[in-house]
Motif scaffolding. Sequence first.
Motif, short mmCIF file in Angstrom:
data_model
loop_
_atom_site.label_atom_id
_atom_site.label_comp_id
_atom_site.label_asym_id
_atom_site.label_seq_id
_atom_site.Cartn_x
_atom_site.Cartn_y
_atom_site.Cartn_z
N MET A 63 0.82 -1.19 0.00
CA MET A 63 0.00 0.00 0.00
C MET A 63 0.87 1.25 0.00
O MET A 63 0.55 2.21 -0.65
N ARG A 64 1.95 1.22 0.74
CA ARG A 64 2.84 2.38 0.82
C ARG A 64 3.49 2.63 -0.55
O ARG A 64 3.64 3.78 -0.96
N ASP A 65 3.88 1.56 -1.25
CA ASP A 65 4.49 1.72 -2.56
C ASP A 65 3.53 2.37 -3.55
O ASP A 65 3.93 3.17 -4.39
N ARG A 66 2.27 2.03 -3.43
CA ARG A 66 1.26 2.60 -4.31
C ARG A 66 1.13 4.10 -4.06
O ARG A 66 1.06 4.89 -4.99
N ARG A 67 1.13 4.51 -2.79
CA ARG A 67 1.03 5.93 -2.46
C ARG A 67 2.25 6.70 -2.96
O ARG A 67 2.12 7.81 -3.47
N VAL A 68 3.42 6.11 -2.81
CA VAL A 68 4.63 6.77 -3.29
C VAL A 68 4.59 6.93 -4.80
O VAL A 68 4.92 8.00 -5.34
N ALA A 69 4.15 5.90 -5.50
CA ALA A 69 4.07 5.96 -6.96
C ALA A 69 3.07 7.02 -7.41
O ALA A 69 3.35 7.79 -8.34
N ILE A 70 1.94 7.10 -6.76
CA ILE A 70 0.93 8.11 -7.10
C ILE A 70 1.48 9.51 -6.83
O ILE A 70 1.28 10.43 -7.62
N GLY A 71 2.19 9.66 -5.72
CA GLY A 71 2.78 10.96 -5.41
C GLY A 71 3.81 11.39 -6.43
O GLY A 71 3.86 12.55 -6.85
N VAL A 72 4.65 10.46 -6.85
CA VAL A 72 5.68 10.78 -7.85
C VAL A 72 5.03 11.16 -9.18
O VAL A 72 5.44 12.13 -9.83
N VAL A 73 4.03 10.43 -9.59
CA VAL A 73 3.34 10.74 -10.84
C VAL A 73 2.68 12.12 -10.75
O VAL A 73 2.76 12.92 -11.70
N ALA A 74 2.05 12.43 -9.62
CA ALA A 74 1.41 13.74 -9.47
C ALA A 74 2.42 14.87 -9.55
O ALA A 74 2.18 15.89 -10.20
N VAL A 75 3.57 14.70 -8.91
CA VAL A 75 4.61 15.74 -8.96
C VAL A 75 5.11 15.92 -10.38
O VAL A 75 5.30 17.04 -10.85
N LEU A 76 5.33 14.83 -11.09
CA LEU A 76 5.81 14.93 -12.46
C LEU A 76 4.80 15.61 -13.38
O LEU A 76 5.15 16.42 -14.22
N ILE A 77 3.54 15.29 -13.19
CA ILE A 77 2.50 15.89 -14.02
C ILE A 77 2.40 17.38 -13.73
O ILE A 77 2.35 18.20 -14.64
N LEU A 78 2.38 17.74 -12.46
CA LEU A 78 2.24 19.15 -12.12
C LEU A 78 3.47 19.97 -12.46
O LEU A 78 3.38 21.15 -12.77
N SER A 79 4.64 19.36 -12.41
CA SER A 79 5.84 20.11 -12.78
C SER A 79 5.90 20.35 -14.28
O SER A 79 6.57 21.28 -14.74
N GLY A 80 5.22 19.56 -15.05
CA GLY A 80 5.18 19.76 -16.50
C GLY A 80 4.27 20.91 -16.90
O GLY A 80 4.23 21.30 -18.05
N CYS A 81 3.56 21.47 -15.96
CA CYS A 81 2.63 22.56 -16.25
C CYS A 81 3.26 23.92 -15.96
O CYS A 81 2.56 24.87 -15.61
N SER A 82 4.54 24.05 -16.10
CA SER A 82 5.21 25.31 -15.78
C SER A 82 4.83 26.42 -16.74
O SER A 82 4.89 27.59 -16.39
N ALA A 83 4.42 26.08 -17.94
CA ALA A 83 4.02 27.11 -18.91
C ALA A 83 2.71 27.78 -18.50
O ALA A 83 2.42 28.87 -18.96
N MET A 84 1.96 27.16 -17.62
CA MET A 84 0.68 27.73 -17.22
C MET A 84 0.85 28.89 -16.24
O MET A 84 -0.10 29.57 -15.93
N ARG A 85 2.04 29.14 -15.73
CA ARG A 85 2.25 30.24 -14.80
C ARG A 85 1.99 31.58 -15.47
O ARG A 85 1.66 32.54 -14.81
N GLU A 86 2.14 31.65 -16.75
CA GLU A 86 1.95 32.89 -17.48
C GLU A 86 0.48 33.19 -17.73
O GLU A 86 0.13 34.30 -18.09
N ARG A 87 -0.37 32.24 -17.54
CA ARG A 87 -1.79 32.42 -17.81
C ARG A 87 -2.51 32.89 -16.56
O ARG A 87 -2.12 32.59 -15.45
N ARG A 88 -3.61 33.62 -16.74
CA ARG A 88 -4.43 34.05 -15.62
C ARG A 88 -5.50 32.98 -15.35
O ARG A 88 -6.12 32.47 -16.26
#
Length: 88
Positions: A1-26
Motif C-alpha cells: 500500500m505504501r508503494d502505491r502511495r509513493v508511486a501516485i505521489g511521484v506521478v502527481a509531482v511529475l504531471i504538475l511540474s510539467g505545467c510550468s508554462a501555465m504560470r503565465e496564464r491568468r
Amino acid sequence: MRDRRVAIGVVAVLILSGCSAMRERRWSYCAVAGGLAGAAVGAGTAGGLVNAYEKNRSDEHTGAAAGGGAVVGAAIGALLGHVICDPT
C-alpha cells in the motif's frame, strides 16, 4: 500500500511540474467551474464504485473514497478548465 502511495505521489509531482508554462496564464472562472464539476464527478464515481464493488464496505470506506475522488477530480477539472478556456 505504501508503494502505491509513493508511486501516485511521484506521478502527481511529475504531471504538475510539467505545467510550468501555465504560470503565465491568468486563472479565471473556467478553472473554478472545471474544479467544481471535476469534484462532483470524482466524488460520485469513486463513492459509487466502492459501493458497487466492495463486499465488506462501511460508510467510512465509501466516504473516504468519495473524498479522495473529489480531491483528484477537482484538481484535474481545474487544470483542464484552465488550459481549455482561461485567457492568456
